[in-house]
Design an enzyme around this catalytic site. Structure first.
Site, PDB file in Angstrom:
ATOM      1  N   SER A  42       7.866  13.213   3.185  1.00 20.07           N
ATOM      2  CA  SER A  42       9.225  13.547   3.911  1.00 20.07           C
ATOM      3  C   SER A  42       8.808  13.962   5.266  1.00 20.07           C
ATOM      4  O   SER A  42       8.412  13.392   6.117  1.00 20.07           O
ATOM      5  CB  SER A  42      10.046  14.270   3.040  1.00 20.07           C
ATOM      6  OG  SER A  42      11.362  14.433   3.399  1.00 20.07           O
ATOM      7  N   ASP A 159      12.988   9.225  -0.782  1.00 14.47           N
ATOM      8  CA  ASP A 159      11.995  10.297  -0.552  1.00 14.47           C
ATOM      9  C   ASP A 159      10.862  10.860  -1.606  1.00 14.47           C
ATOM     10  O   ASP A 159      11.120  10.759  -2.789  1.00 14.47           O
ATOM     11  CB  ASP A 159      13.099  11.651  -0.496  1.00 14.47           C
ATOM     12  CG  ASP A 159      12.565  12.743  -0.037  1.00 14.47           C
ATOM     13  OD1 ASP A 159      11.496  13.317  -0.173  1.00 14.47           O
ATOM     14  OD2 ASP A 159      13.210  13.512   0.974  1.00 14.47           O
TER      15      ASP A 159
END
Length: 329
Positions: A42, A159
């Protein structure tokens, strides 16, 4: 004199908290701690990529400290996530990432990098190590609901924090004999506020004359992209705001509800980070040194607190520096 062990750096997710990674990299470099490879999830993938490109983080630090994050936050307003597939579309965010990193591939990076994403269909971890760096990061930062999933080969990616919030094992698999892990996900009970406080109170304005002091061309280009994106979506943002405001009034009409009650997206995001923390605890056991910046009071979208986050990241490395120097030889 003995050579240092091969050092890997694992940079975890955590949205705005992850700007602390910039301070971590600054402190490591200033104290001559070599980074031989990086694994990032991320925001950790984004910061890691900026450093892996040419072994410095100054350019991205300037961007992080000078970009108009409050304007950009308008495009990340959790209320807008009521739209079907996520408000922020693939090509739009990719343009912003290209303005930060450039249109480069993994083979062009100075330092080896691995980017973690999640196959949303199978739940499997996907380690990206070739092809477009921006495309990989676009996948790794795709918080479910807020961003649209990324089509990658025959997979749909979101993610990486869902499966590997601090990729220590990935750094090991890259060949690291010593792993420094930076975790910015706090224990749930130590988190500060969870409600989004940085978006809805800001009006939508298009910045036109704020670039005179900006010397960094990447920053200038990025601000242009943000302003164009805001301008092209201005009507949509306003209409969604009006709709969500009206919906909130109808739902809460006649009810005694604390105005500070987190909305459904705030609750979703907090649940996401609670899950990430539980996984991160297990991952961190395999690290040689754990860096944990004190960024509890920075919430998901408070990127405008970059200076605070960077300072905490820098300080946390200085605290761990004696141990690092003792163990890497």
């Amino acid at each position: 004199m003995r050579k240092h062990k091969k050092i890997g750096l694992a940079l975890g997710g955590g949205a705005a908290k992850g700007l602390a990674h910039i301070g971590v990299l600054n402190a490591l470099k200033e104290n001559n701690i070599p980074i031989d490879m990086i694994a990032g999830t991320s925001i950790g993938a984004l910061v890691g990529a900026c450093f892996a490109k040419d072994g410095e983080i100054n350019t991205f630090e300037e961007i992080a400290l000078n970009i108009d994050w409050k304007q950009l936050a308008l495009l990340l307003d959790p209320n807008l996530a009521l739209l079907k597939k996520g408000f922020i579309q693939g090509e739009k965010i990719k343009e912003l990432l290209c303005s930060i990193i450039g249109d480069i591939e993994f083979k062009d990076l100075k330092i080896p990098l691995r980017v973690i994403a999640t196959d949303i269909i199978t739940g499997e971890e996907v380690v990206i190590k070739s092809g477009s760096v921006t495309e990989a990061i676009r996948a790794s930062i795709s918080i479910p609901v807020i961003f649209t999933p990324v089509k990658f080969e025959n997979k749909f990616l979101v993610d990486g924090g869902i499966v590997n919030p601090v990729p220590v094992n990935t750094a090991r698999n890259m060949g690291a004999k010593f792993v420094i892990a930076c975790n910015v996900i706090p224990e749930p009970q130590k988190r500060g506020h969870i409600a989004s406080r940085t978006v809805n109170k800001y009006s939508i304005t298009i910045q036109r004359d704020s670039r005179n002091h900006i010397k960094n061309k990447s920053l200038e280009k990025l601000n242009d992209k943000i302003n164009k994106l805001i301008q092209s979506n201005k009507d949509k943002i306003e209409s969604i705001r009006e709709f969500t405001g009206m919906l909130k009034k109808k739902i809460y009409k006649g009810q005694q509800i604390d105005p500070n009650t987190p909305n459904v997206i705030d609750v979703l995001m907090h649940s996401f980070y609670v899950m990430e923390y539980k996984i991160a605890v297990l991952a961190l056991k395999k690290a040689d040194v754990i860096i944990s910046p004190e960024v509890n009071e920075i919430s998901t979208l408070e990127f405008h607190k970059g200076a605070e986050a960077i300072a905490e990241g820098y300080k946390s490395v200085l605290d761990a520096l004696p141990k690092i120097k003792r163990l890497i030889i």
